[in-house]
Design a protein around this motif. Sequence first.
Motif, mmCIF file in Angstrom:
data_model
loop_
_atom_site.group_PDB
_atom_site.id
_atom_site.type_symbol
_atom_site.label_atom_id
_atom_site.label_comp_id
_atom_site.label_asym_id
_atom_site.label_seq_id
_atom_site.Cartn_x
_atom_site.Cartn_y
_atom_site.Cartn_z
ATOM 1 N N VAL A 168 13.431 -13.483 -4.911
ATOM 2 C CA VAL A 168 12.677 -14.679 -4.576
ATOM 3 C C VAL A 168 12.931 -15.098 -3.131
ATOM 4 N N CYS A 169 14.166 -14.906 -2.678
ATOM 5 C CA CYS A 169 14.526 -15.355 -1.334
ATOM 6 C C CYS A 169 14.358 -14.264 -0.289
ATOM 7 N N GLN A 170 13.595 -13.251 -0.617
ATOM 8 C CA GLN A 170 13.398 -12.162 0.333
ATOM 9 C C GLN A 170 11.908 -11.972 0.573
ATOM 10 N N PRO A 171 11.302 -12.863 1.381
ATOM 11 C CA PRO A 171 9.852 -12.838 1.563
ATOM 12 C C PRO A 171 9.338 -11.568 2.221
ATOM 13 N N HIS A 172 10.238 -10.807 2.885
ATOM 14 C CA HIS A 172 9.796 -9.561 3.514
ATOM 15 C C HIS A 172 9.462 -8.495 2.477
ATOM 16 N N GLN A 173 9.913 -8.687 1.244
ATOM 17 C CA GLN A 173 9.624 -7.701 0.208
ATOM 18 C C GLN A 173 8.162 -7.804 -0.220
ATOM 19 N N ALA A 174 7.499 -6.647 -0.265
ATOM 20 C CA ALA A 174 6.094 -6.629 -0.675
ATOM 21 C C ALA A 174 5.956 -6.715 -2.189
ATOM 22 N N ALA A 175 7.008 -6.390 -2.909
ATOM 23 C CA ALA A 175 7.012 -6.437 -4.373
ATOM 24 C C ALA A 175 8.469 -6.541 -4.818
ATOM 25 N N PRO A 176 8.717 -7.020 -6.032
ATOM 26 C CA PRO A 176 10.109 -7.146 -6.465
ATOM 27 C C PRO A 176 10.789 -5.816 -6.762
ATOM 28 N N LEU A 233 0.166 6.798 5.456
ATOM 29 C CA LEU A 233 -1.233 6.812 5.029
ATOM 30 C C LEU A 233 -1.421 6.105 3.691
ATOM 31 N N LEU A 234 -0.553 6.402 2.726
ATOM 32 C CA LEU A 234 -0.762 5.820 1.398
ATOM 33 C C LEU A 234 -0.431 4.336 1.389
ATOM 34 N N TYR A 235 0.490 3.916 2.279
ATOM 35 C CA TYR A 235 0.871 2.504 2.273
ATOM 36 C C TYR A 235 -0.152 1.630 2.994
ATOM 37 N N SER A 236 -0.584 2.064 4.158
ATOM 38 C CA SER A 236 -1.464 1.193 4.940
ATOM 39 C C SER A 236 -2.635 1.924 5.579
ATOM 40 N N GLY A 237 -2.952 3.118 5.065
ATOM 41 C CA GLY A 237 -4.030 3.911 5.646
ATOM 42 C C GLY A 237 -5.419 3.423 5.273
ATOM 43 N N SER A 238 -6.412 4.050 5.895
ATOM 44 C CA SER A 238 -7.813 3.684 5.653
ATOM 45 C C SER A 238 -8.308 4.300 4.352
ATOM 46 N N GLN A 239 -9.540 3.943 3.991
ATOM 47 C CA GLN A 239 -10.127 4.468 2.755
ATOM 48 C C GLN A 239 -10.481 5.948 2.849
ATOM 49 N N GLU A 240 -10.242 6.536 4.004
ATOM 50 C CA GLU A 240 -10.443 7.985 4.117
ATOM 51 C C GLU A 240 -9.512 8.719 3.155
ATOM 52 N N VAL A 285 -1.773 0.932 -0.711
ATOM 53 C CA VAL A 285 -0.694 0.298 -1.467
ATOM 54 C C VAL A 285 -0.426 -1.121 -0.972
ATOM 55 N N LYS A 286 -0.485 -1.326 0.330
ATOM 56 C CA LYS A 286 -0.256 -2.671 0.876
ATOM 57 C C LYS A 286 -1.278 -3.657 0.315
ATOM 58 N N GLN A 287 -2.533 -3.245 0.281
ATOM 59 C CA GLN A 287 -3.581 -4.106 -0.267
ATOM 60 C C GLN A 287 -3.381 -4.321 -1.767
ATOM 61 N N LEU A 288 -2.929 -3.296 -2.445
ATOM 62 C CA LEU A 288 -2.668 -3.392 -3.882
ATOM 63 C C LEU A 288 -1.588 -4.434 -4.147
ATOM 64 N N LEU A 289 -0.533 -4.410 -3.356
ATOM 65 C CA LEU A 289 0.576 -5.335 -3.574
ATOM 66 C C LEU A 289 0.221 -6.763 -3.181
ATOM 67 N N ASP A 290 -0.795 -6.917 -2.335
ATOM 68 C CA ASP A 290 -1.221 -8.255 -1.901
ATOM 69 C C ASP A 290 -2.085 -8.962 -2.955
ATOM 70 N N ILE A 291 -2.550 -8.222 -3.937
ATOM 71 C CA ILE A 291 -3.434 -8.822 -4.966
ATOM 72 C C ILE A 291 -2.644 -9.813 -5.815
ATOM 73 N N ARG A 337 0.989 -3.245 -13.908
ATOM 74 C CA ARG A 337 -0.312 -3.765 -13.481
ATOM 75 C C ARG A 337 -0.733 -3.229 -12.116
ATOM 76 N N LYS A 338 0.237 -2.774 -11.312
ATOM 77 C CA LYS A 338 -0.075 -2.232 -9.992
ATOM 78 C C LYS A 338 0.429 -0.795 -9.926
#
Length: 367
Positions: A27-35, A347-354, A361-367, A219-220
């Motif tokens: 909870v106190c680690q906002p830099h984490q994209a997921a727990p 690429l898989l973390y922050s790459g384009s839809q190519e 993955v970054k967009q997935l974790l932001d949902i 779920r992700k």
Amino acid sequence: MPAPAGATSVHGLTAFLVFSGLIRLGVCQPHQAAPAVYMIGDSLVDVGNNNYLPLSIAKANFPHNGVDYPAGKPTGRFSNGQNAADFLAKKMGLPTSPPFLSLTGGATPPITGVSFASGGAGILNGTGELLVKQSIPLAQQVDYFALVRDQLVQQLGPAAAQTHLSKSLFAIVIGSNDLFAYFTIGSIVSNQFNPQQYVDLMTSTFRNLLKTLYGMGARKVMVAGVGEIGCCPVQRKLNKTGECNVELNYWSAKYNDGLKIMLESLKSDSPGMNYAYFDTYGAMANLFQKPDTYGFMEIKEACCGLGNLNADVPCIPISRFCSNRKKYVFWDLYHPTEAVSSMFSDLLYSGSQEYTFPMNVKQLLDI
């Protein structure tokens, strides 16, 4: 009146315990994209589970593996250094999830995730036995996750455990070994199924196990497709000209086509589930077509091994290994170098839809 030196007030102790608990929960680690990240898969993301399998012939806990890992230490990763599991966790602000089999004596699994990945593992139960004598097949990895989930429920309570899992990433990299098992000379499974039936069986088995994970709170989900595996050194060496195994690549692509359709169908049947698919095949094909663009010079030969394309002998202590490892696509007869794992993780973390769709993955974790 202030507390005596060395004493702790009740309020201070309570605040400390709450703060500690929040840190543990992320909870106190906002830099984490997921727990947490729960890693499922094969040798591409194995961080040491196979070290604990006595019968497995797929091991990497000896030199020259790990030559570029911190302190030059072999850990069980099939790499000269870190693999995709390490890079993905780092991008998420998390430690690498430890091997499930390393949690001995009833040790509590870390709240930041666990790795179930195993060298030689397949989607189908018999794959590992055919290739490497012993591995943790996908169904067993899912069963192991069920044990971890039970401990999470005990530790956090049902509601908090469900919230934790719904925000966590389930990263799955598997399927290559099933295809290797089918297209190996003298393959038993090729006598039981034609290639289309086999890739359909892979897809349907995978779907059922993903549905089981969904039922346990996933779920992700990130799923990596199978790469252009007919181009790894052990396949190229079978061709006098060093070219790729065209048939193996064809059926890898066909499997990926079915996998993409399956994931879309599963999402529509699974409320609240979202996924990121990584096109490993396309990323590899692009790398092979223009390696110098990305700083690579050797796409055929393994860095570590012996014989034709350094692929007659795996990376073992008597093997020779290259000095310019960042220039090689392959570390050994099957596996990429640390440099390629890092590039594909980007690429898989922050790459384009190519290469990542319907999202990365970054967009997935932001949902």
